[in-house]
Design a protein around this motif. Sequence first.
Motif, PDB file in Angstrom:
ATOM      1  N   TYR A 154       0.720  -1.270   0.074  1.00 38.27           N
ATOM      2  CA  TYR A 154       0.138  -0.009   0.061  1.00 38.27           C
ATOM      3  C   TYR A 154       0.701   1.206   0.011  1.00 38.27           C
ATOM      4  CZ  TYR A 154      -3.494   3.280   1.721  1.00 38.27           C
ATOM      5  OH  TYR A 154      -4.567   4.383   1.725  1.00 38.27           O
ATOM      6  N   HIS A 155       1.889   1.387   0.799  1.00 35.98           N
ATOM      7  CA  HIS A 155       2.690   2.357   1.260  1.00 35.98           C
ATOM      8  C   HIS A 155       3.818   2.731   0.089  1.00 35.98           C
ATOM      9  CE1 HIS A 155       0.520   3.468   4.638  1.00 35.98           C
ATOM     10  NE2 HIS A 155       0.636   2.206   5.172  1.00 35.98           N
ATOM     11  N   GLU A 156       3.814   1.763  -1.070  1.00 32.29           N
ATOM     12  CA  GLU A 156       4.864   2.136  -1.946  1.00 32.29           C
ATOM     13  C   GLU A 156       4.669   3.205  -2.890  1.00 32.29           C
ATOM     14  OE1 GLU A 156       6.741  -1.608  -3.354  1.00 32.29           O
ATOM     15  OE2 GLU A 156       6.742  -2.500  -1.207  1.00 32.29           O
ATOM     16  N   TYR A 157       5.599   3.504  -3.737  1.00 33.49           N
ATOM     17  CA  TYR A 157       5.110   4.603  -4.644  1.00 33.49           C
ATOM     18  C   TYR A 157       5.205   3.893  -6.026  1.00 33.49           C
ATOM     19  CZ  TYR A 157       5.545   8.043  -1.090  1.00 33.49           C
ATOM     20  OH  TYR A 157       5.320   8.740   0.152  1.00 33.49           O
ATOM     21  N   PRO A 158       4.545   4.651  -7.104  1.00 36.16           N
ATOM     22  CA  PRO A 158       4.598   3.847  -8.193  1.00 36.16           C
ATOM     23  C   PRO A 158       6.006   3.544  -8.984  1.00 36.16           C
ATOM     24  CG  PRO A 158       3.111   5.933  -8.374  1.00 36.16           C
ATOM     25  CD  PRO A 158       4.003   5.952  -7.163  1.00 36.16           C
ATOM     26  N   HIS A 159       7.169   4.602  -8.729  1.00 35.85           N
ATOM     27  CA  HIS A 159       8.325   4.078  -9.453  1.00 35.85           C
ATOM     28  C   HIS A 159       8.895   2.657  -8.845  1.00 35.85           C
ATOM     29  CE1 HIS A 159       9.762   5.984  -5.555  1.00 35.85           C
ATOM     30  NE2 HIS A 159      10.803   4.994  -5.713  1.00 35.85           N
ATOM     31  N   GLN A 160       8.034   2.210  -7.766  1.00 30.00           N
ATOM     32  CA  GLN A 160       8.711   0.805  -7.041  1.00 30.00           C
ATOM     33  C   GLN A 160       7.967  -0.323  -7.964  1.00 30.00           C
ATOM     34  OE1 GLN A 160       8.048   2.708  -3.353  1.00 30.00           O
ATOM     35  NE2 GLN A 160       9.840   1.444  -2.569  1.00 30.00           N
ATOM     36  N   PHE A 161       7.160   0.066  -8.828  1.00 35.23           N
ATOM     37  CA  PHE A 161       6.432  -1.228  -9.364  1.00 35.23           C
ATOM     38  C   PHE A 161       6.848  -1.226 -10.902  1.00 35.23           C
ATOM     39  CE2 PHE A 161       3.183  -2.307  -6.262  1.00 35.23           C
ATOM     40  CZ  PHE A 161       3.341  -1.022  -5.380  1.00 35.23           C
ATOM     41  N   SER A 162       6.662  -2.270 -11.676  1.00 37.12           N
ATOM     42  CA  SER A 162       6.716  -2.608 -13.066  1.00 37.12           C
ATOM     43  C   SER A 162       5.800  -2.096 -13.679  1.00 37.12           C
ATOM     44  CB  SER A 162       6.925  -4.060 -13.461  1.00 37.12           C
ATOM     45  OG  SER A 162       5.943  -4.718 -13.153  1.00 37.12           O
ATOM     46  N   GLY A 163       5.776  -2.065 -15.096  1.00 38.38           N
ATOM     47  CA  GLY A 163       4.418  -1.496 -16.000  1.00 38.38           C
ATOM     48  C   GLY A 163       3.524  -2.071 -15.802  1.00 38.38           C
ATOM     49  N   GLY A 164       3.456  -3.612 -15.763  1.00 36.83           N
ATOM     50  CA  GLY A 164       2.322  -4.413 -15.555  1.00 36.83           C
ATOM     51  C   GLY A 164       1.534  -4.108 -14.305  1.00 36.83           C
ATOM     52  N   MET A 165       2.378  -4.146 -13.145  1.00 40.44           N
ATOM     53  CA  MET A 165       1.735  -3.839 -11.969  1.00 40.44           C
ATOM     54  C   MET A 165       1.244  -2.391 -12.067  1.00 40.44           C
ATOM     55  SD  MET A 165       2.490  -6.496 -10.131  1.00 40.44           S
ATOM     56  CE  MET A 165       3.094  -6.420  -8.437  1.00 40.44           C
ATOM     57  N   LYS A 166       1.736  -1.498 -12.558  1.00 38.12           N
ATOM     58  CA  LYS A 166       1.108  -0.181 -12.345  1.00 38.12           C
ATOM     59  C   LYS A 166      -0.122  -0.288 -13.080  1.00 38.12           C
ATOM     60  CE  LYS A 166       5.044   2.684 -13.707  1.00 38.12           C
ATOM     61  NZ  LYS A 166       6.487   2.647 -12.973  1.00 38.12           N
ATOM     62  N   GLN A 167      -0.184  -0.804 -14.192  1.00 32.60           N
ATOM     63  CA  GLN A 167      -1.571  -0.939 -14.684  1.00 32.60           C
ATOM     64  C   GLN A 167      -2.611  -1.576 -14.065  1.00 32.60           C
ATOM     65  OE1 GLN A 167      -3.016   0.938 -16.741  1.00 32.60           O
ATOM     66  NE2 GLN A 167      -2.999   0.135 -18.872  1.00 32.60           N
ATOM     67  N   ARG A 168      -2.068  -2.561 -13.244  1.00 27.40           N
ATOM     68  CA  ARG A 168      -3.091  -3.185 -12.155  1.00 27.40           C
ATOM     69  C   ARG A 168      -3.441  -2.520 -11.415  1.00 27.40           C
ATOM     70  NH1 ARG A 168      -2.099  -9.178 -11.445  1.00 27.40           N
ATOM     71  NH2 ARG A 168      -0.660  -9.734 -13.344  1.00 27.40           N
ATOM     72  N   VAL A 169      -2.735  -1.298 -10.877  1.00 23.62           N
ATOM     73  CA  VAL A 169      -3.199  -0.319  -9.810  1.00 23.62           C
ATOM     74  C   VAL A 169      -4.131   0.405 -10.426  1.00 23.62           C
ATOM     75  CG1 VAL A 169      -2.505   1.749  -8.445  1.00 23.62           C
ATOM     76  CG2 VAL A 169      -1.023  -0.500  -8.577  1.00 23.62           C
ATOM     77  N   VAL A 170      -3.750   1.032 -11.892  1.00 24.29           N
ATOM     78  CA  VAL A 170      -4.951   1.948 -12.610  1.00 24.29           C
ATOM     79  C   VAL A 170      -6.214   1.327 -12.665  1.00 24.29           C
ATOM     80  CG1 VAL A 170      -5.385   2.966 -14.836  1.00 24.29           C
ATOM     81  CG2 VAL A 170      -2.956   2.939 -14.122  1.00 24.29           C
ATOM     82  N   ILE A 171      -6.168  -0.022 -12.880  1.00 25.82           N
ATOM     83  CA  ILE A 171      -7.388  -0.849 -12.855  1.00 25.82           C
ATOM     84  C   ILE A 171      -8.019  -0.896 -11.489  1.00 25.82           C
ATOM     85  CG2 ILE A 171      -8.399  -3.158 -13.197  1.00 25.82           C
ATOM     86  CD1 ILE A 171      -6.132  -3.485 -15.204  1.00 25.82           C
ATOM     87  N   ALA A 172      -7.183  -1.026 -10.454  1.00 29.06           N
ATOM     88  CA  ALA A 172      -7.808  -1.081  -9.171  1.00 29.06           C
ATOM     89  C   ALA A 172      -8.450   0.285  -9.059  1.00 29.06           C
ATOM     90  CB  ALA A 172      -6.659  -1.173  -8.251  1.00 29.06           C
ATOM     91  N   ILE A 173      -7.793   1.358  -9.298  1.00 32.50           N
ATOM     92  CA  ILE A 173      -8.327   2.900  -8.916  1.00 32.50           C
ATOM     93  C   ILE A 173      -9.727   2.827  -9.788  1.00 32.50           C
ATOM     94  CG2 ILE A 173      -8.180   5.146  -9.709  1.00 32.50           C
ATOM     95  CD1 ILE A 173      -5.183   4.995  -9.307  1.00 32.50           C
ATOM     96  N   ALA A 174      -9.784   2.360 -10.972  1.00 33.77           N
ATOM     97  CA  ALA A 174     -10.992   2.277 -11.841  1.00 33.77           C
ATOM     98  C   ALA A 174     -12.201   1.874 -11.207  1.00 33.77           C
ATOM     99  CB  ALA A 174     -10.588   2.016 -13.420  1.00 33.77           C
ATOM    100  N   LEU A 175     -11.850   0.643 -10.519  1.00 26.94           N
ATOM    101  CA  LEU A 175     -12.898  -0.232 -10.220  1.00 26.94           C
ATOM    102  C   LEU A 175     -13.310  -0.193  -8.847  1.00 26.94           C
ATOM    103  CD1 LEU A 175     -12.214  -3.444 -12.489  1.00 26.94           C
ATOM    104  CD2 LEU A 175     -13.926  -1.735 -12.843  1.00 26.94           C
ATOM    105  N   ALA A 176     -12.607   0.776  -8.216  1.00 31.43           N
ATOM    106  CA  ALA A 176     -12.667   0.704  -6.761  1.00 31.43           C
ATOM    107  C   ALA A 176     -13.959   1.156  -6.196  1.00 31.43           C
ATOM    108  CB  ALA A 176     -11.671   1.712  -6.249  1.00 31.43           C
ATOM    109  N   CYS A 177     -14.754   1.789  -7.243  1.00 35.26           N
ATOM    110  CA  CYS A 177     -16.133   2.190  -6.811  1.00 35.26           C
ATOM    111  C   CYS A 177     -17.146   1.489  -7.631  1.00 35.26           C
ATOM    112  CB  CYS A 177     -16.383   3.642  -6.882  1.00 35.26           C
ATOM    113  SG  CYS A 177     -14.996   4.789  -5.833  1.00 35.26           S
TER     114      CYS A 177
END
Lengths: 333, 319, 546
Positions: A154-177
């Motif tokens: 949770y407390h890590e920053y985007p630069h600590q993730f790979s491209g695929g992981m970042k996209q997963r985060v984007v998906i998480a944001i999009a589907l959170a609500c």
Amino acid sequence: MSEQKMETEPFLQIEDLAVEYYSDGKVISAVNGVSLRLEKGKTLGLVGETGAGKTTIAKSILRILPDVGAKITGGEVKLEGKDLFKLSEVEMRKIRGNNISMIFQDPMTALNPVQTVGDQIAEVVRLHSKGEKHDFVKRAEEMLEMVGIPAERYHEYPHQFSGGMKQRVVIAIALACNPDLLLADEPTTALDVTIQAQVLDLIADLRKKYNTAMLLITHDMGVVAQTCDDVAVIYAGKIIEYGSKEQIFDHPAHPYTIGLFGAIPSMSGDEEWLHPIDGLPPEPFNLPKGCTFHPRCPYATEACRGGTIDMRRTADGHQCRCINIDTVKKQEG
Amino acid sequence: MARYVLKRLLWMIPIALGVAVLVFTLMCFCPGDPAEIILGSTATQENLAAKREELGLNDPYIIRLGTFLSDTFIHFDLGESWITGASVKEAIAERLPRTLLLSIIQLIISFGIGIPLGVMAAVNQNKWQDNLCMALALIGISIPNFWLALLLVILFSVKLNLLPAMGIGGIEYYILPALAGCTNGIAAGARQTRSSMLDVIRSDYITTARAKGVPEWQVIVKHGLKNGLIPIITVMGTHFGKMLGGTMVIETIFAIPGMGQYIINGVNNRDYQVVQVGSIFLAIAFSFCMLAVDLLYAAVDPRIRARYAKGGKRRAKKA
Amino acid sequence: MKKLGKKLVALGLTLSMFALPLAGCGGSGDGAQTTAAGGSGDGGAESTAAAEVSGGLSSLEDGVLDIGVTVSWETLTPFRSNIANNVPFAYAAYETLAKLTGDKEYIPWVAKSWESAGDGVTYNVEIYDYVTDSAGNSITANDIKWMIDESKEAGLKPCFSKVDHVDVTGDYTLQIVMTEDMVGAFEQILTNTFVVSQAAYEGSKDQFATEIISTSSYLMTEFVADSVISFEKRDDYWQKEELIEPQNAANVEKLSFHLIKEASQAGIALETKTVDAFVQLDQNTATQFEGNPDFTLKAMSYINGYQLYFSGDESRIITDDLNLRQAICYAIDTEGLINGVFAGYGQKMHDPIADTSVGYLEKWKDEEYYDYNPDKARELLEQSDYNGETLVLLATSGSTMQRLCQMIQGYLLEVGINLELNLVDTALYTATRLDGSQYDMTINTVGGDSLPDHWSIRYDCYAYSTGDATGRHDEELAELLRTTWTQAGFTEENIDAVHNYLKDNMYAYGMVQPENIDVWRSDLGLQEAVVTNKGSVNCLSSVYGE
């Protein structure tokens, strides 16, 4: 295309959308009278080349086009009957991220570099629900787990993730609500093929869970085949072919669509050369008169060069913007 | 992170030494005889010769340099002013805080006004707000400080009797001086902020934020400004450094005995001890200021924080 | 077109920025149309609209007399150089053995009496036997000897190097032996020896840098280096009421001296009542208070004049050309300088030395002394060997000096003399001034308590290795000078001889003696101003209303 009952309002209805860009004193017609329909829970694939206007359509739905230099000049976008263009900015914000969310093309730049990934997810939750901070954090952690990222990160920053992981985060944001409509703008284009499959599966699972409708923008016919129910092909700001996946794949009617399929290398059989479509996409501020595709079309006739070309109905019932579909059909067999 | 700070603190020692040697050498080769200035025109040749001997001016350069360096850095004996005989340590202890306070207040006012101006200009690019803000910034740079100082004094002290015109005391004595000196900073802050924000506002994550339904002002400040802070912090840092040395005009007008006046008077009087030690303190103060800037970078941008912490802490897990 | 518009606006703004301050400056300059109270004379003139002096110290709201000054001390040590020696509060901090008044009289202070032993170098001094400082320490002759010895050791004031040795001859008497018989040298010891108890000094934690114990009738209550110093009168002063000289009186209960260097701020401080009085106010700022009934101005002769010294070095053309030197003197309009640089506050000089110096003969003021006469200047220029060469004028780069030099440059150009200005900072000036080969003329403000002080450092060809202060080697002049140095030789006749020799040869030209201006609020009711020998009002000892 599935027969539409006029009595029931479609979940998403875009009618005659027109968007213009302004640059250096020139006016560019990016979207030229586009109409689309989407049912709840279904996927509509929007296919076209770069610069065809796909992203513009998505951003117009959310009304997040840049203030300077872009303007929606006409049309309506109705979500469950409500015209989004008539809403105030405050009302629109309630919808963004909540009823409609968007997944962006480039995961490397889509996340705020100075905010933890967890906080970015929690932010969208906070904006659209009531509760205490720990509630939002909990939901964010749930989403992280759901997209396959351990909640400890949770407390890590985007630069600590790979491209695929970042996209997963984007998906998480999009589907959170739990949005009703997901706009996915080439979500896998920037990822390598193996990750691509994972991400697509992930999106499919989540959509099934929440029955989310999706407008998937892509230029990759393979992705369309895997995920979409209906397909719309867009060229130079206009929809030039529109139907169900089966109709488009089995019986493509427009020369452009045929050209697109033709350009895909076949897995069966020997192919020595690729077959691209001749010519280049038109300059956006200098569109050809008549059918915008006619300079590149092998079937172009004199009639194609002038006048407005309307949508025609094809044999199997889907729509195509070409006056010569019979000729084309005959030649393609 | 602690290692990074420690490393930077250790670096200050060679910096201070370097400044000491450089300033010492410059003063040495400056024409002008301190003995004559101290004793005045009524002094006889014998008086002058004796004074020069006493000040050690007849010793060779290396010996004088060595004595100075060992006195200052090893024994921490900062000596006395050659002209007034006052202890340099006492004088700096009194003056440096005043100059620092003045500079800090100026910095806060400058960037407190400059950053919002720049944000407003960037968000409304090419509209009237942009032009207004940039015009204000231009005025800020063009106004001569002493002219503004006297205007402020006439308005606030003489006419309105709200603030003291000169002197030192409580915080109210620093308000007019800070206002008079801050105009440059406002301009610098506004321009850099505008330029920074223009860059940042085009970023994809700004669009993401909007797509999440974040209110526009939050998009600008929380998502935009926070990312655009790095160059702004840099400008703040260099500006602060400039102010430390450059408050002399303000100090003279407002009768504030600070470092600026102290060192300039020292230079004019060829008061070697004052100039040398004063310069070292300014160099160290500036080094701390740069360290603060770098630490601020780390506070604002986690990528830089990671870079500082590299080589010591265990690496963050990569997916 | 829009871009061009923006550029024009920016340009317009910038130009108006330049124009406005110039307009502002010009405005205030024009505002001073009232004639200044300057002019020749002793003591100086006072100008106030009210004829009667009313008011008094009770008008002080906070009971403290706040005085603005332009010089201050960074440390309070009694061992000082001549720099900032004449701060108005020096005598509130410390007492000296004797004091030189504005009337050129030496009055006793801590020293009860003194006399010469006759041989010109030995003097016997007796101090009062009941002198105590604020901590109760008694002052004895040992303390005085200690102070003189230490001052000589410190080598900060050149006058102490003229003391050969000091002997204590009794509890309260001592004998001072000088190194040579020189007029004024002993008196300088009397006026420069601060009286301090040796025990008190040695017991101080920072050697009197920030806190002092002295015999003065004032106690120092506050000291911020280079900013503020405050005093309060103490009621256990050692001297008997009836024996206190008027110039040593302590008539103010509480005083505070504030350092304000910037001229316009000084004016503002007076206006806003931040200070009740200002000592040595800039002449141009002072003009704004003329004719204002709330303020009283006093203009007094200052101790230094602006002098033009001609180089005596063999390499310069001006050295042997008397006609050229005289031409230059006639070409300069000193009245013009007084009005242009000092706002009218000044007087023409009749000798290079200021009239406040001991030994100055009043009769010189009746002599003709190079009044402005450009025709005569051109005449003399014809007779000289000048052929259009560019002469060099060396001076310091302060704003007053700059203005002065520029005006002189203008005057000389009028009669056909080309002048180049070489303005340098103080330290560089100090380093160059003795080298006469570097300039044809130099402007300086050299004073001196008495004439020999001034002469010995300017015209004595044995003073420096290169000759006199401008590199000249005139032994005849040196002879004349030396006759005036001794007590016996310090006669009107000998002094006049030197004056005439200098005038005939024009080695130096006394131009302008500016007036010092002190301003105070009229409601302080200052009835009788005590003037110091530095041309300033002694605020502590002046007589005020109630």
